[in-house]
Write a protein that holds these residues in place. Sequence first.
Motif, PDB file in Angstrom:
ATOM      1  N   PRO A   1       3.365  -7.625  -0.918  1.00 17.26           N
ATOM      2  CA  PRO A   1       2.464  -8.723  -1.282  1.00 17.26           C
ATOM      3  C   PRO A   1       3.228  -9.822  -2.027  1.00 17.26           C
ATOM      4  CG  PRO A   1       2.180  -6.884  -2.789  1.00 17.26           C
ATOM      5  CD  PRO A   1       3.169  -6.433  -1.765  1.00 17.26           C
ATOM      6  N   ASP A   2       2.579 -10.985  -2.165  1.00 20.24           N
ATOM      7  CA  ASP A   2       3.184 -12.080  -2.923  1.00 20.24           C
ATOM      8  C   ASP A   2       2.986 -11.837  -4.425  1.00 20.24           C
ATOM      9  OD1 ASP A   2       0.516 -12.612  -3.342  1.00 20.24           O
ATOM     10  OD2 ASP A   2       0.447 -14.341  -1.996  1.00 20.24           O
TER      11      ASP A   2
ATOM     12  N   ILE B   1       0.095 -10.389   3.451  1.00 20.28           N
ATOM     13  CA  ILE B   1      -0.927  -9.613   2.743  1.00 20.28           C
ATOM     14  C   ILE B   1      -1.433 -10.472   1.586  1.00 20.28           C
ATOM     15  CG2 ILE B   1      -1.357  -7.563   1.350  1.00 20.28           C
ATOM     16  CD1 ILE B   1       0.676  -6.073   2.987  1.00 20.28           C
ATOM     17  N   CYS B   2      -2.703 -10.846   1.641  1.00 18.40           N
ATOM     18  CA  CYS B   2      -3.294 -11.716   0.629  1.00 18.40           C
ATOM     19  C   CYS B   2      -3.946 -10.879  -0.480  1.00 18.40           C
ATOM     20  CB  CYS B   2      -4.341 -12.621   1.273  1.00 18.40           C
ATOM     21  SG  CYS B   2      -3.689 -13.654   2.596  1.00 18.40           S
TER      22      CYS B   2
ATOM     23  N   ASP C   1       1.605   3.302  -2.635  1.00 15.78           N
ATOM     24  CA  ASP C   1       1.967   3.171  -1.214  1.00 15.78           C
ATOM     25  C   ASP C   1       0.733   3.161  -0.320  1.00 15.78           C
ATOM     26  OD1 ASP C   1       4.562   3.082  -1.914  1.00 15.78           O
ATOM     27  OD2 ASP C   1       5.158   4.998  -1.027  1.00 15.78           O
ATOM     28  N   ARG C   2      -0.257   3.986  -0.672  1.00 15.23           N
ATOM     29  CA  ARG C   2      -1.474   4.056   0.154  1.00 15.23           C
ATOM     30  C   ARG C   2      -2.201   2.721   0.162  1.00 15.23           C
ATOM     31  NH1 ARG C   2      -0.352   8.533   3.050  1.00 15.23           N
ATOM     32  NH2 ARG C   2       0.721   9.962   1.663  1.00 15.23           N
ATOM     33  N   ILE C   3      -2.258   2.080  -0.983  1.00 19.40           N
ATOM     34  CA  ILE C   3      -2.933   0.783  -1.071  1.00 19.40           C
ATOM     35  C   ILE C   3      -2.221  -0.246  -0.205  1.00 19.40           C
ATOM     36  CG2 ILE C   3      -3.431  -1.158  -2.630  1.00 19.40           C
ATOM     37  CD1 ILE C   3      -4.020   0.930  -4.805  1.00 19.40           C
ATOM     38  N   LEU C   4      -0.891  -0.240  -0.246  1.00 19.67           N
ATOM     39  CA  LEU C   4      -0.127  -1.199   0.555  1.00 19.67           C
ATOM     40  C   LEU C   4      -0.318  -0.954   2.054  1.00 19.67           C
ATOM     41  CD1 LEU C   4       3.266  -1.532  -1.364  1.00 19.67           C
ATOM     42  CD2 LEU C   4       1.343  -3.126  -1.331  1.00 19.67           C
ATOM     43  N   LYS C   5      -0.358   0.307   2.468  1.00 16.86           N
ATOM     44  CA  LYS C   5      -0.566   0.613   3.895  1.00 16.86           C
ATOM     45  C   LYS C   5      -1.934   0.131   4.363  1.00 16.86           C
ATOM     46  CE  LYS C   5       2.429   4.699   4.180  1.00 16.86           C
ATOM     47  NZ  LYS C   5       2.489   6.147   4.454  1.00 16.86           N
ATOM     48  N   VAL C   6      -2.959   0.420   3.575  1.00 17.66           N
ATOM     49  CA  VAL C   6      -4.317   0.009   3.947  1.00 17.66           C
ATOM     50  C   VAL C   6      -4.437  -1.514   3.925  1.00 17.66           C
ATOM     51  CG1 VAL C   6      -6.749   0.138   3.310  1.00 17.66           C
ATOM     52  CG2 VAL C   6      -5.322   2.192   3.169  1.00 17.66           C
TER      53      VAL C   6
END
Length: 512
Positions: free
Chosen positions: A450-451, A491-492, A473-478
């Motif tokens: 993410p930014d 990813i906003c 990691d799970r949050i980033l994948k979703v």
Amino acid sequence: MLVKVYGAAVQGINATLITIEVNSSRGCMFYLVGLADSAVKESHQRIISALQVTGYKMPTSNIVINMAPADIRKEGSAYDLPLAIGILSANETISPEKLSRFVMMGELSLDGSIQPIKGALPIAIKAREEGFEGLIVPKQNAREAAVVNNLSVYGVENIKEVIEFFNGKYELQPTVVNTREEFYAQQENFENDFEDVKGQENVKRALEVAAAGGHNLLMIGAPGSGKSMMAKRLPSILPPLSLGESLETTKIHSVAGKLNSDTSLISKRPFRDPHNTISQVAMVGGGNYPQPGEISLAHNGVLFLDELPEYSRAVLEVLRQPLEDRRITISRVKYTTDYPASFMLVASMNPCPCGYYNHPTKECVCSPGQVQKYLNRISGPLLDRIDIQIEIVPVPFEEISNRRPAESSGEIRKRVIKARQIQEKRFAGQSGIYCNAQMTSKLLATYAQPDSKGLALLRNAMERFDLSARAYDRILKVARTIADLEDSELICPAHLAEAISYRNLDRENWAG
């Protein structure tokens, strides 16, 4: 006289060619060698009865049968047909001219009829690989085996048909299946559709995200809130099977004997929902006669575990390795077998023993300790492999009574397919990775960073809700999947916010 006939042994989801050598000479003894089990040795009595009833006689000569290669164990009653044909041919009742061009398998009844077998599809694939002209199998297995191109598949009902076929007195008709036409015609037919589901828009959205990224999902809610109903509709929004996936899935179900006689290729993603009393062997596979378990039968589809805490702790723990490796290796003293197990794990559970913790209208009678003890039946390492945890509340009467149809599965499926196509293009150069749920840490750093605003939001959420480190990691994948659904390269913060909302059980204060 020495003759050779050909059969096949199924190991895992593949077949091995078996050469059955039959030698007839002067004498009156019967010998069967080649590491055959009791079911194969019992074929002697079935063959005698089947031949008598159909008007033939068991030879009274000395018969020696060798099943090669001798170091592979031959199991089951499917060798009855090739053994019977080999015996008759060695005694010159059958002409041996065409025997070398065919593989044959089938179980004999005492009246000479031929019963269905397991694993006809992998046997057909092996027969084509070895260059055989045709395959003779029970009629119930003919459509299953006929999906293999460049191989004539003959379905037979009685041993007399096979005897007369080899003697040139009867012509068997090959089974013809238009594989592609039947496969694509059945892909859109689903009994359950999301347009029947009233309300629960947030849960439908979570299921859509899970389907788009191949994420494992856990639904927590009170009894009667619709967890099982929505889980059963998940296959209707998953991307359709490719022909390669369908063939692999059909092989597994063929080996397990789960295919109907009118089935050629499985055209819809499997949905397996074993009961919570299931054993470890039934879940992962194995046994005295190796069989695929529920996780392999769910390959390329969904494994649904209803009331997750009620499953045995040992059964749940064996899921950890297949969820990571997407295959299962069954190792025993006498054999080692690999089965594919690439599935979406979808589970549901009550939030507490009484079922009404966090319920909007009914009061929970459980103490905080009871709630936490109930949740602790699911281990941290297993929970770590579930990307989306969504809480469900009962649908209010106003939404239940609303007659306006909800969004159909077909519309949701279009968005899911589009997101999956983006992921296929993204991971085209990555072996064994097809969707966002399979991303490694290295790929996350490349495609799911993410930014600065997003990182600030993620940091604040983890501190405010006491999210555990494993949620990162799970949050980033979703979030990557949510961005793909919106066709966004970046990813906003909004994508991260939605992904964070799907981590209910990671909140340290959730159970009070």
